[in-house]
Design an enzyme around this catalytic site. Structure first.
Site, PDB file in Angstrom:
ATOM      1  N   GLN A  88       0.663  -1.164  -0.031  1.00  0.00           N
ATOM      2  CA  GLN A  88      -0.110  -0.099   0.164  1.00  0.00           C
ATOM      3  C   GLN A  88       0.815   1.163  -0.140  1.00  0.00           C
ATOM      4  O   GLN A  88       0.575   2.327   0.445  1.00  0.00           O
ATOM      5  CB  GLN A  88      -0.950  -0.036   1.093  1.00  0.00           C
ATOM      6  CG  GLN A  88      -2.090  -1.036   1.060  1.00  0.00           C
ATOM      7  CD  GLN A  88      -3.016  -0.537  -0.194  1.00  0.00           C
ATOM      8  OE1 GLN A  88      -3.075   0.642  -0.514  1.00  0.00           O
ATOM      9  NE2 GLN A  88      -3.744  -1.267  -0.824  1.00  0.00           N
ATOM     10  N   SER A  89       2.047   1.377  -0.723  1.00  0.00           N
ATOM     11  CA  SER A  89       2.821   2.420  -0.641  1.00  0.00           C
ATOM     12  C   SER A  89       2.215   3.431  -1.387  1.00  0.00           C
ATOM     13  O   SER A  89       1.877   3.213  -2.738  1.00  0.00           O
ATOM     14  CB  SER A  89       4.233   2.123  -1.578  1.00  0.00           C
ATOM     15  OG  SER A  89       4.894   3.103  -1.686  1.00  0.00           O
ATOM     16  N   ASN A  90       2.226   4.767  -0.869  1.00  0.00           N
ATOM     17  CA  ASN A  90       1.964   6.014  -1.442  1.00  0.00           C
ATOM     18  C   ASN A  90       3.051   6.428  -2.421  1.00  0.00           C
ATOM     19  O   ASN A  90       2.538   7.025  -3.610  1.00  0.00           O
ATOM     20  CB  ASN A  90       1.807   7.157  -0.634  1.00  0.00           C
ATOM     21  CG  ASN A  90       0.598   6.830   0.659  1.00  0.00           C
ATOM     22  OD1 ASN A  90      -0.583   6.643   0.253  1.00  0.00           O
ATOM     23  ND2 ASN A  90       0.913   6.663   1.818  1.00  0.00           N
TER      24      ASN A  90
END
Ligand SMILES: *Cc1c(COP(=O)(O)O)cnc(C)c1O
Length: 321
Positions: A71-73
């Site tokens: 879930q890396s921005n």
């Protein structure tokens, strides 16, 4: 000189948050909206990517390669930058391939990025392997490190500090989430260069202060030398608190939940549970303890992360009482 491409909607606005400031005992609270940088839902990585992608184009790259959590921005903004600039994108994501396609991972895929899954321990090795493979097959990959936090990426927040100074708020405190360090390193360098008088307080999301401060000082030094500036930084120049990250990265406690809810309900500001929610929890705790003095101006720098609000199990956890 590092080339810069325009990817962000700048300057990002500053707003005052009077309802939330009621627990600040006489200090005033403001927010700088880097959640509104605009590239693929925005966030702080977009400023770094203006320099990283600029450097990639200058080097003739045809592909952006980077890494982060599932879930890396950061990865989501890399994918959007690649789409905007007509480059391919390959993301090495640490974690299990999700069964449900949601949040940042959904947006990675929607932007056309290819994804490879690995473990956190093998992340850097896998990253190097995919870059080597791409080169061998005739591609020109440009490697962006975790969080976009190298000297080139830090220039985004060097410029952001100039932007803040030009907005004439002159805050006494700037408080923000600090995780791979590029944001804080750039801000520190920018503050030195502009003569900014406020204090920059990073709330650590993952790491202990001691080693993290050394890393950030090192990054600021590298960014300074990249710009040909004769500045040097030590851990004494890096203000960081690690008292709010003890639960571990991505673990949502009652403190993050309270902060996300308070900001939504008292300011109509959407934080994310992992980064800005944790940093805001630290901010609120400090305010309640009387850390900020009457008349001081406190600026919370919103670094983005909104898509993680829509990810299970975070989403349902936010409404549990
Ligand atoms: C990456 C990120 C941060 C941390 O910024 P660093 O430059 O890595 O320290 C903070 N907030 C959000 C939402 C992020 O995605």
């Amino acid at each position: 000189m590092i080339e810069r491409v325009s990817l962000a909607h700048l300057p990002t606005p500053i707003e005052e948050l009077p309802q939330l400031a009621q627990i600040f005992g006489g200090a005033r609270l403001f927010i700088k909206r880097d959640d509104l940088t605009g590239l693929g839902i925005g966030g702080n990585k977009t400023r770094k990517l203006e320099f990283l992608a600029g450097d990639a184009l200058a080097q003739g790259a045809d592909m952006l390669v980077s890494t982060g959590a599932v879930q890396s921005n950061h990865c989501r903004q890399v994918a959007a930058a690649a789409a905007k600039l007509g480059l391919d994108c390959l993301l090495v994501l640490a974690g299990e391939e999700p069964r449900k396609i949601q949040g940042n991972y959904l947006l990675d895929r929607l932007s056309g990025a290819k994804t490879v899954f690995t473990t956190k321990a093998k992340r850097d090795q896998t990253l190097q392997n995919v870059v080597d493979q791409a080169r061998q097959s005739g591609r020109r990959p440009y490697l962006i490190p975790y969080g976009g936090s190298n000297a080139v990426g830090a220039l985004g927040y060097f410029e952001a500090m100039r932007e803040l100074v030009a907005q004439n708020l002159a805050p006494d405190w700037v408080v923000f989430a600090s995780s791979s360090g590029g944001t804080q390193a750039g801000l520190i360098l920018g503050a030195r260069q502009t003569g900014f008088q406020g204090k920059l307080l990073g709330i650590s999301i993952e790491f202990d202060s001691a080693s993290f401060a050394a890393h950030i000082a090192d990054l600021a030094n590298q960014a300074a030398s990249l710009c040909g500036l004769n500045e040097s930084f030590s851990i004494a120049d890096v203000l960081i608190r690690d008292d709010y990250c003890k639960a571990g990265y991505g673990v949502i406690t009652a403190a993050e939940v309270e902060a996300v809810r308070l900001f939504a309900q008292k300011a109509a500001i959407l934080l994310d549970p992992v980064y800005t929610g944790r940093a805001a929890a630290g901010l609120l705790d400090l305010a309640r303890k009387g850390f900020f003095k009457t008349g001081e101006r406190v600026l919370f720098w919103h670094t983005g992360g909104t898509p993680a609000l829509f990810v299970e199990p975070y989403s349902s956890g936010l409404l549990n009482d």
